[in-house]
Design an enzyme around this catalytic site. Structure first.
Site, PDB file in Angstrom:
ATOM      1  N   LYS A 178      24.578  13.912  -3.141  1.00 42.42           N
ATOM      2  CA  LYS A 178      25.252  14.850  -2.033  1.00 42.42           C
ATOM      3  C   LYS A 178      24.232  15.969  -1.742  1.00 42.42           C
ATOM      4  O   LYS A 178      23.346  16.244  -2.632  1.00 42.42           O
ATOM      5  CB  LYS A 178      26.365  15.539  -2.814  1.00 42.42           C
ATOM      6  CG  LYS A 178      27.238  16.482  -2.058  1.00 42.42           C
ATOM      7  CD  LYS A 178      28.425  16.823  -2.673  1.00 42.42           C
ATOM      8  CE  LYS A 178      29.360  18.020  -1.988  1.00 42.42           C
ATOM      9  NZ  LYS A 178      30.567  18.577  -2.656  1.00 42.42           N
TER      10      LYS A 178
ATOM     11  N   SER B   6      36.792  18.298  -4.459  1.00 37.91           N
ATOM     12  CA  SER B   6      35.795  17.911  -3.526  1.00 37.91           C
ATOM     13  C   SER B   6      35.259  16.578  -3.925  1.00 37.91           C
ATOM     14  O   SER B   6      34.464  15.911  -3.036  1.00 37.91           O
ATOM     15  CB  SER B   6      34.429  18.895  -3.599  1.00 37.91           C
ATOM     16  OG  SER B   6      35.129  20.144  -2.757  1.00 37.91           O
TER      17      SER B   6
ATOM     18  N   SER C  67      34.636  18.301  -0.259  1.00 35.10           N
ATOM     19  CA  SER C  67      33.377  18.638   0.507  1.00 35.10           C
ATOM     20  C   SER C  67      32.608  17.350   0.136  1.00 35.10           C
ATOM     21  O   SER C  67      31.312  17.197   1.047  1.00 35.10           O
ATOM     22  CB  SER C  67      32.593  19.899  -0.113  1.00 35.10           C
ATOM     23  OG  SER C  67      32.310  19.914  -1.242  1.00 35.10           O
TER      24      SER C  67
END
Length: 467
Positions: free
Chosen positions: A79, A178, A154
């Site tokens: 990420k 997330s 997210s």
């Protein structure tokens, strides 16, 4: 099965036997990214040649019979907000100054040490503050199951990449859901470990890094690497010898387990009927194996969720106020509006909002006392439209879908989302339904064994989507 669809375990077995090589596996993943990426926009810093260079080095090690670690040659994505040395960390927003990171953050360091092939980084929304892929820096990520829908966030790109076959292993982060929300909406496995089980930098209250994969066995394999110690995390748990291989080697006894069935979060959006039915079905499956399944009373309240919300609004307002005027204009308007709504809060109101974090921790810990594990929806609703900021698309109601996930961030318990079934999207497509399983603090191994048991009870999934 195509190489890009193989599990990490199957790839390693193939490397050992010489059936195929890390180069061939990486080429297959890169070709899959070429097919999918125009539709889902999941990647950041996709560098095929760098990935192939890593794969060739891994291939040479395997030819000598000297793999350097548990993930040698296995493709992985990381990420955006997990630093990789020499790369900028935009945090999903144009407001960030693009400064090269001086070192790998702990999760990135661990997978690199284990020999994984870092194929790409993945997208996230501005500052990780949305359950979508809406971003001023990245293209908007979409859900492979239905590209008119969000993958969640997210860890938006990580969830989409896992579902689309960008290799078997993906790293995300989670401070309110997330990892689990995109895993739930993309039909994958997403583990938020106990706080401190996976060292992370920078550490923060409730913040965890963890795997998004297609199987619990792969999640356990990645945890074997991620859970190694790192002195940079001041909130890390003491190192512990955990045999993560028990997840795929040994069935967990289910008879007599005390399982809570959590169908009402007590706050936020109501649970869709299809999602409630899927969670109830999971309870029946465990009950048939001798577990004692009991419906739980809700333990979150609208006041607790609002307190968490307003505390995060104030934190974000202060962060945004510290930016230059030009940088502030680079923040997504929905986040600016949400943060700015805290401007009139008094000191006592800010303190009460902050106090909701501890009150949520206490409520969660008390609610879990009678149970070994808890089954619930990951989200009460299905994925929103791809360009919505959240399921309500209202900046002042942006957290109404996290009532089932956020308690375990504040309480520090491990929680995992697994594919619990499918709902009819009404357009000829199916949406995966995320089943969340939560456990007692520090029982990350037992939790993954429970998730593995559910995979076996559930039976095969639908075929993964194709571009």
């Amino acid at each position: 099965m195509a190489l890009q669809d193989l599990s990490a375990h199957d790839l390693i077995a193939g490397y050992k036997s010489g059936e195929f090589s890390p180069v061939e596996a990486t080429q297959a993943v890169l070709a899959q990214i070429d097919r999918w990426e125009p539709h889902i926009a999941a990647t950041y810093l996709l560098r095929p040649e760098a990935a192939l260079e890593q794969a060739r080095a891994s291939e040479a090690r395997w030819l000598k019979g000297q793999p350097c670690g548990a993930l040698d040659g296995v493709p992985v994505t990381i990420k955006d907000n997990i630093a990789t040395q020499g790369d900028p960390v935009p945090l999903g927003t144009k407001a960030t100054t693009l400064t090269p990171a001086p070192a790998d953050a702990p999760p990135a360091a661990r997978v690199r040490e284990a020999g994984a092939v870092i194929v790409s980084k993945t997208t996230m929304p501005d500052y990780g503050m949305l359950s979508s892929g809406l971003s001023t820096f990245h293209a908007i990520s979409r859900n492979p199951w239905d590209t008119t829908r969000t993958p969640g966030g997210s860890s938006a790109g990580a969830g989409a990449a896992a579902a689309a076959g960008y290799g078997p292993l993906h790293l995300g982060t989670d401070i309110g859901g997330s990892i689990r929300l995109p895993a739930g909406w993309c039909g994958t496995v997403g583990l938020k470990p106990s706080l401190g089980r996976v060292p992370i930098d920078p550490p923060y209250m409730g913040r965890a890094a963890g795997p998004i994969t297609r199987t619990t066995a792969d999640a356990a394999l990645l945890m074997q690497v991620l859970s190694r110690p790192d002195p940079r995390d001041s909130m890390a748990l003491p190192p512990q010898a955990i045999d993560w291989s028990l997840v795929w080697r040994q069935d967990k006894p289910l008879k007599g387990l005390r399982i809570g069935l959590h169908l009402d979060a007590g706050c936020g959006l109501p649970v869709d009927a299809a999602i409630r039915t899927a969670v109830e079905h999971a309870g029946h499956l465990f009950e048939a194996q001798g577990a004692v399944v009991t419906v739980m009373a809700p333990f979150m309240t609208p006041e607790l969720l609002a307190g968490l919300d307003y505390f995060w609004r104030m934190r974000s307002m202060l962060d945004i106020d510290a930016l230059t005027d030009e940088a502030r204009d680079g923040v997504l308007p929905v986040i600016r509006e949400w943060a700015d709504s805290a401007r009139g809060m008094s000191g006592p109101e800010v303190f009460r909002a902050f106090s909701a974090t501890h009150a949520t921790r206490v409520a969660t810990q008390m609610a879990l006392q009678p149970f070994d594990y808890v089954l619930s929806p990951t989200s009460p609703v299905g994925p929103a439209l791809f360009d919505w900021a959240s399921p309500t698309n209202d900046p002042l109601r942006g957290l109404e879908h996290i009532g089932f996930t956020v308690p375990y961030n504040m309480g520090e318990q491990p929680a995992v989302s697994v594919n619990g079934g499918y709902a009819d999207a009404g357009n000829g497509k199916l949406w995966p339904i995320g089943l969340q399983i939560a456990g007692q603090r520090f029982d990350d191994l037992g939790l993954l064994q429970m998730a593995r048991a559910f995979e076996q009870l559930r039976g095969p999934q639908q075929a993964w989507p194709s571009p």
